[in-house]
Motif scaffolding. Structure first.
Motif, PDB file in Angstrom:
ATOM      1  N   ILE A 171       0.845  -1.204   0.000  1.00 51.83           N
ATOM      2  CA  ILE A 171       0.000   0.000   0.000  1.00 51.83           C
ATOM      3  C   ILE A 171       0.881   1.255   0.000  1.00 51.83           C
ATOM      4  CG2 ILE A 171      -1.710   1.330   1.304  1.00 51.83           C
ATOM      5  CD1 ILE A 171      -2.713  -1.374   2.434  1.00 51.83           C
ATOM      6  N   SER A 172       1.923   1.228   0.807  1.00 55.05           N
ATOM      7  CA  SER A 172       2.817   2.388   0.922  1.00 55.05           C
ATOM      8  C   SER A 172       3.479   2.709  -0.410  1.00 55.05           C
ATOM      9  CB  SER A 172       3.889   2.127   1.986  1.00 55.05           C
ATOM     10  OG  SER A 172       3.303   1.910   3.252  1.00 55.05           O
ATOM     11  N   ILE A 173       3.887   1.678  -1.125  1.00 53.27           N
ATOM     12  CA  ILE A 173       4.525   1.886  -2.430  1.00 53.27           C
ATOM     13  C   ILE A 173       3.549   2.546  -3.405  1.00 53.27           C
ATOM     14  CG2 ILE A 173       5.426   0.686  -4.466  1.00 53.27           C
ATOM     15  CD1 ILE A 173       6.651  -1.373  -2.496  1.00 53.27           C
ATOM     16  N   LEU A 174       2.317   2.076  -3.404  1.00 57.49           N
ATOM     17  CA  LEU A 174       1.320   2.623  -4.329  1.00 57.49           C
ATOM     18  C   LEU A 174       0.922   4.056  -3.968  1.00 57.49           C
ATOM     19  CD1 LEU A 174      -0.969  -0.517  -4.797  1.00 57.49           C
ATOM     20  CD2 LEU A 174       0.511   0.527  -6.515  1.00 57.49           C
ATOM     21  N   LEU A 175       1.068   4.406  -2.693  1.00 54.33           N
ATOM     22  CA  LEU A 175       0.664   5.747  -2.250  1.00 54.33           C
ATOM     23  C   LEU A 175       1.840   6.716  -2.119  1.00 54.33           C
ATOM     24  CD1 LEU A 175      -2.065   4.383  -1.702  1.00 54.33           C
ATOM     25  CD2 LEU A 175      -2.160   5.591   0.473  1.00 54.33           C
ATOM     26  N   GLN A 176       3.036   6.299  -2.502  1.00 55.24           N
ATOM     27  CA  GLN A 176       4.215   7.114  -2.222  1.00 55.24           C
ATOM     28  C   GLN A 176       4.224   8.457  -2.957  1.00 55.24           C
ATOM     29  OE1 GLN A 176       7.689   4.878  -3.315  1.00 55.24           O
ATOM     30  NE2 GLN A 176       7.047   4.562  -5.432  1.00 55.24           N
ATOM     31  N   SER A 177       3.481   8.565  -4.058  1.00 52.09           N
ATOM     32  CA  SER A 177       3.445   9.835  -4.792  1.00 52.09           C
ATOM     33  C   SER A 177       2.181  10.645  -4.502  1.00 52.09           C
ATOM     34  CB  SER A 177       3.547   9.574  -6.301  1.00 52.09           C
ATOM     35  OG  SER A 177       2.448   8.798  -6.746  1.00 52.09           O
ATOM     36  N   VAL A 178       1.345  10.152  -3.600  1.00 55.79           N
ATOM     37  CA  VAL A 178       0.086  10.831  -3.290  1.00 55.79           C
ATOM     38  C   VAL A 178       0.346  12.081  -2.446  1.00 55.79           C
ATOM     39  CG1 VAL A 178      -2.054  10.648  -1.949  1.00 55.79           C
ATOM     40  CG2 VAL A 178      -1.381   8.800  -3.481  1.00 55.79           C
ATOM     41  N   LYS A 179      -0.182  13.211  -2.904  1.00 58.14           N
ATOM     42  CA  LYS A 179      -0.028  14.467  -2.174  1.00 58.14           C
ATOM     43  C   LYS A 179      -1.372  15.101  -1.826  1.00 58.14           C
ATOM     44  CE  LYS A 179       4.450  15.594  -4.257  1.00 58.14           C
ATOM     45  NZ  LYS A 179       5.222  16.589  -5.050  1.00 58.14           N
ATOM     46  N   THR A 180      -2.401  14.795  -2.599  1.00 57.27           N
ATOM     47  CA  THR A 180      -3.712  15.412  -2.390  1.00 57.27           C
ATOM     48  C   THR A 180      -4.800  14.341  -2.402  1.00 57.27           C
ATOM     49  OG1 THR A 180      -4.118  15.721  -4.763  1.00 57.27           O
ATOM     50  CG2 THR A 180      -2.918  17.480  -3.608  1.00 57.27           C
ATOM     51  N   ASP A 181      -6.009  14.749  -2.016  1.00 51.44           N
ATOM     52  CA  ASP A 181      -7.143  13.821  -2.071  1.00 51.44           C
ATOM     53  C   ASP A 181      -7.426  13.394  -3.510  1.00 51.44           C
ATOM     54  OD1 ASP A 181      -7.488  13.790   0.616  1.00 51.44           O
ATOM     55  OD2 ASP A 181      -9.287  15.038   0.663  1.00 51.44           O
ATOM     56  N   LYS A 182      -7.167  14.286  -4.447  1.00 49.52           N
ATOM     57  CA  LYS A 182      -7.360  13.945  -5.863  1.00 49.52           C
ATOM     58  C   LYS A 182      -6.383  12.842  -6.275  1.00 49.52           C
ATOM     59  CE  LYS A 182      -7.630  16.077 -10.475  1.00 49.52           C
ATOM     60  NZ  LYS A 182      -6.668  15.200 -11.157  1.00 49.52           N
ATOM     61  N   ASP A 183      -5.137  12.986  -5.840  1.00 49.00           N
ATOM     62  CA  ASP A 183      -4.140  11.937  -6.112  1.00 49.00           C
ATOM     63  C   ASP A 183      -4.588  10.609  -5.504  1.00 49.00           C
ATOM     64  OD1 ASP A 183      -2.546  13.845  -7.320  1.00 49.00           O
ATOM     65  OD2 ASP A 183      -1.285  14.158  -5.556  1.00 49.00           O
ATOM     66  N   LEU A 184      -5.096  10.691  -4.289  1.00 47.17           N
ATOM     67  CA  LEU A 184      -5.537   9.478  -3.592  1.00 47.17           C
ATOM     68  C   LEU A 184      -6.676   8.809  -4.345  1.00 47.17           C
ATOM     69  CD1 LEU A 184      -5.362   7.647  -1.085  1.00 47.17           C
ATOM     70  CD2 LEU A 184      -6.978   9.195   0.049  1.00 47.17           C
ATOM     71  N   SER A 185      -7.628   9.617  -4.794  1.00 40.80           N
ATOM     72  CA  SER A 185      -8.773   9.087  -5.530  1.00 40.80           C
ATOM     73  C   SER A 185      -8.331   8.365  -6.800  1.00 40.80           C
ATOM     74  CB  SER A 185      -9.731  10.231  -5.879  1.00 40.80           C
ATOM     75  OG  SER A 185     -10.822   9.758  -6.629  1.00 40.80           O
ATOM     76  N   GLU A 186      -7.321   8.910  -7.452  1.00 39.64           N
ATOM     77  CA  GLU A 186      -6.860   8.327  -8.715  1.00 39.64           C
ATOM     78  C   GLU A 186      -6.111   7.013  -8.524  1.00 39.64           C
ATOM     79  OE1 GLU A 186      -4.579  11.459 -10.422  1.00 39.64           O
ATOM     80  OE2 GLU A 186      -6.337  12.598 -11.122  1.00 39.64           O
ATOM     81  N   VAL A 187      -5.449   6.869  -7.387  1.00 33.66           N
ATOM     82  CA  VAL A 187      -4.626   5.678  -7.180  1.00 33.66           C
ATOM     83  C   VAL A 187      -5.380   4.552  -6.461  1.00 33.66           C
ATOM     84  CG1 VAL A 187      -3.625   6.203  -4.907  1.00 33.66           C
ATOM     85  CG2 VAL A 187      -2.234   5.035  -6.623  1.00 33.66           C
ATOM     86  N   LEU A 188      -6.495   4.869  -5.828  1.00 33.41           N
ATOM     87  CA  LEU A 188      -7.209   3.860  -5.038  1.00 33.41           C
ATOM     88  C   LEU A 188      -7.699   2.647  -5.838  1.00 33.41           C
ATOM     89  CD1 LEU A 188      -9.231   5.871  -2.347  1.00 33.41           C
ATOM     90  CD2 LEU A 188      -7.293   4.321  -2.010  1.00 33.41           C
ATOM     91  N   PRO A 189      -8.124   2.804  -7.101  1.00 31.25           N
ATOM     92  CA  PRO A 189      -8.494   1.592  -7.854  1.00 31.25           C
ATOM     93  C   PRO A 189      -7.349   0.582  -7.944  1.00 31.25           C
ATOM     94  CG  PRO A 189      -9.350   3.533  -8.958  1.00 31.25           C
ATOM     95  CD  PRO A 189      -8.462   4.031  -7.854  1.00 31.25           C
ATOM     96  N   ASN A 190      -6.131   1.072  -8.166  1.00 27.77           N
ATOM     97  CA  ASN A 190      -4.975   0.170  -8.204  1.00 27.77           C
ATOM     98  C   ASN A 190      -4.693  -0.427  -6.831  1.00 27.77           C
ATOM     99  OD1 ASN A 190      -4.559   0.655 -10.927  1.00 27.77           O
ATOM    100  ND2 ASN A 190      -3.106   2.324 -10.569  1.00 27.77           N
ATOM    101  N   VAL A 191      -4.881   0.395  -5.801  1.00 27.56           N
ATOM    102  CA  VAL A 191      -4.686  -0.088  -4.433  1.00 27.56           C
ATOM    103  C   VAL A 191      -5.675  -1.211  -4.130  1.00 27.56           C
ATOM    104  CG1 VAL A 191      -4.827   0.517  -1.984  1.00 27.56           C
ATOM    105  CG2 VAL A 191      -3.775   2.111  -3.603  1.00 27.56           C
ATOM    106  N   ALA A 192      -6.921  -1.007  -4.528  1.00 30.58           N
ATOM    107  CA  ALA A 192      -7.954  -2.012  -4.261  1.00 30.58           C
ATOM    108  C   ALA A 192      -7.597  -3.350  -4.908  1.00 30.58           C
ATOM    109  CB  ALA A 192      -9.305  -1.517  -4.773  1.00 30.58           C
ATOM    110  N   GLU A 193      -7.129  -3.303  -6.145  1.00 30.70           N
ATOM    111  CA  GLU A 193      -6.763  -4.547  -6.833  1.00 30.70           C
ATOM    112  C   GLU A 193      -5.581  -5.224  -6.147  1.00 30.70           C
ATOM    113  OE1 GLU A 193      -8.759  -5.819  -9.059  1.00 30.70           O
ATOM    114  OE2 GLU A 193      -9.935  -3.984  -8.763  1.00 30.70           O
ATOM    115  N   GLN A 194      -4.599  -4.421  -5.743  1.00 28.37           N
ATOM    116  CA  GLN A 194      -3.429  -4.982  -5.063  1.00 28.37           C
ATOM    117  C   GLN A 194      -3.827  -5.615  -3.732  1.00 28.37           C
ATOM    118  OE1 GLN A 194       0.037  -5.021  -6.078  1.00 28.37           O
ATOM    119  NE2 GLN A 194      -0.035  -6.510  -4.403  1.00 28.37           N
ATOM    120  N   VAL A 195      -4.665  -4.920  -2.990  1.00 27.38           N
ATOM    121  CA  VAL A 195      -5.102  -5.410  -1.685  1.00 27.38           C
ATOM    122  C   VAL A 195      -5.867  -6.726  -1.832  1.00 27.38           C
ATOM    123  CG1 VAL A 195      -6.763  -4.973   0.166  1.00 27.38           C
ATOM    124  CG2 VAL A 195      -5.116  -3.202  -0.477  1.00 27.38           C
ATOM    125  N   ILE A 196      -6.773  -6.768  -2.783  1.00 24.34           N
ATOM    126  CA  ILE A 196      -7.563  -7.986  -2.998  1.00 24.34           C
ATOM    127  C   ILE A 196      -6.654  -9.152  -3.390  1.00 24.34           C
ATOM    128  CG2 ILE A 196      -9.272  -9.057  -4.534  1.00 24.34           C
ATOM    129  CD1 ILE A 196     -10.704  -6.267  -4.517  1.00 24.34           C
TER     130      ILE A 196
END
Length: 282
Positions: free
Chosen positions: A149-174
Motif C-alpha cells: 500500500i505504501s509503495i502505491l501511495l508514495q506519490s500521493v499528495k492530495t485527495d485527488k491523487d488518492l482518488s486516482e490511485v485507489l483503484p490500483n490499491v484495491a486490486e493490489q489489496v484484494i
C-alpha cells in the motif's frame, strides 16, 4: 585509526557545543523576528488568530488563583499544544502563523506525510476488518500489505491523487488477501466480499470518510501526547495503528523538533498574546 579518533573528537566537540549553538540560534531568531515586527503594522496577526482559537477569552480567571502569571503560563502551554496540532491540518491557502514562517516547507511536508499515513492506516483497517480474524493475526501478512500500500501511495499528495490511485490499491489489496488466504490454507474471499472490499477502499478518498477521520484523530492525539511529554518515545501507539509505529514515531520526532524549537524561541510572544486577550483579575 587516527582518522577515526579525529572524527570522534569532532563529534564530541560538536556535542559539547550543541547547547551553545542552540542558544545562539534562539537568540538570532528572536532578534530577526523582532526586526520583522518593527516594520510591520501587525506582525502577529495570523499568530494571534491561530493561538487564540484555543482560548476562551470571555472566561475570567478564577478568584482563588495564587499567581496570575502562573495561571497564564498554564493556559498558554495548553493552548500552544493544541494549536501546534492544527499545523498538521493547515488549509492550503491559509497563511501560516508568522512565528512559523521559516518552517512552512517542513510543515507542509509533514502534513503531506501525515495525510498519506492516514490513508495507509485507513486502508489497512478496512482491509483487515474484511479479511477476517485469521489473517488479522498474521504479522507477516500485515507487514507485506502495508509495504504494498505504501509503495502505491508514495506519490500521493492530495485527495485527488488518492482518488486516482485507489483503484490500483484495491486490486493490489484484494490480490494480497487472496494470496495470503491460499498460502495459509484459508477459505478464499468470494466475489461478493471482494466487491464489497473494493467499494470500501474506493470510498476512502472521501474527505468525510468516517474511518479515515477516526484514524486521523487518533494520530493527532498521539502527536499531542508526544508534544505534552516532550519526547518522541516511548508512547502508546493508537489502537489499530501498531503496524504504523515506525512511521508514526518518525513523523512525531520531526514534528516535535520543530514545535519545541519554535516554543523556545517564541514563547514570550505567545504569553503576551494570551495575556492581552484574557480578562485581568479583579
Amino acid at each position: 585509526t587516527l582518522d577515526l579518533m579525529k572524527l570522534d573528537m569532532a563529534n564530541f566537540t560538536l556535542q559539547m557545543a550543541r547547547p551553545d549553538i542552540i542558544a545562539c540560534s534562539v537568540e538570532l531568531e528572536r532578534k530577526k523576528f523582532a526586526d520583522f515586527l518593527a516594520v510591520q503594522s501587525d506582525g502577529l496577526e495570523h499568530t494571534k488568530k491561530w493561538l487564540l482559537k484555543h482560548i476562551d477569552t470571555s472566561e475570567p480567571p478564577p478568584s482563588n488563583v495564587a499567581s496570575y502569571e502562573s495561571y497564564i503560563r498554564n493556559i498558554v502551554k495548553k493552548a500552544s499544544w493544541e494549536a501546534f496540532i492544527d499545523l498538521l491540518d493547515w488549509e492550503e491557502n491559509e497563511p501560516y502563523p508568522e512565528t512559523f514562517m521559516i518552517d512552512e516547507t517542513r510543515l507542509r511536508d509533514l502534513q503531506m506525510k501525515t495525510n498519506r499515513l492516514t490513508a495507509i492506516g485507513t486502508i489497512l483497517l478496512v482491509t483487515l476488518s474484511n479479511a477476517g480474524p485469521d489473517l488479522q493475526s498474521i504479522a507477516e501478512f500485515k507487514a507485506s500489505l502495508k509495504d504494498h500500500i505504501s509503495i502505491l501511495l508514495q506519490s500521493v499528495k492530495t485527495d485527488k491523487d488518492l482518488s486516482e490511485v485507489l483503484p490500483n490499491v484495491a486490486e493490489q489489496v484484494i490480490n494480497d488477501v487472496k494470496d495470503a488466504q491460499r498460502k495459509y490454507q484459508m477459505i478464499e474471499m468470494n466475489d461478493i466480499n471482494e466487491t464489497l472490499l473494493r467499494q470500501q477502499i474506493l470510498q476512502i478518498s472521501s474527505s468525510d470518510h468516517k474511518i479515515r477521520g477516526l484514524v486521523r484523530q487518533r494520530m493527532k492525539e498521539f502527536f499531542l501526547d508526544i508534544i505534552e511529554s516532550s519526547t518522541a518515545a516511548p508512547q502508546k501507539v493508537p489502537t489499530g495503528l501498531t503496524a504504523l509505529q515506525r512511521e508514526l514515531t518518525a513523523i512525531a520526532g520531526q514534528f516535535l523538533r520543530i514545535v519545541s524549537h519554535n516554543n523556545t524561541v517564541f514563547c514570550i510572544y505567545y504569553y503576551d498574546i494570551v495575556s492581552a486577550a484574557l480578562p485581568k483579575p479583579a
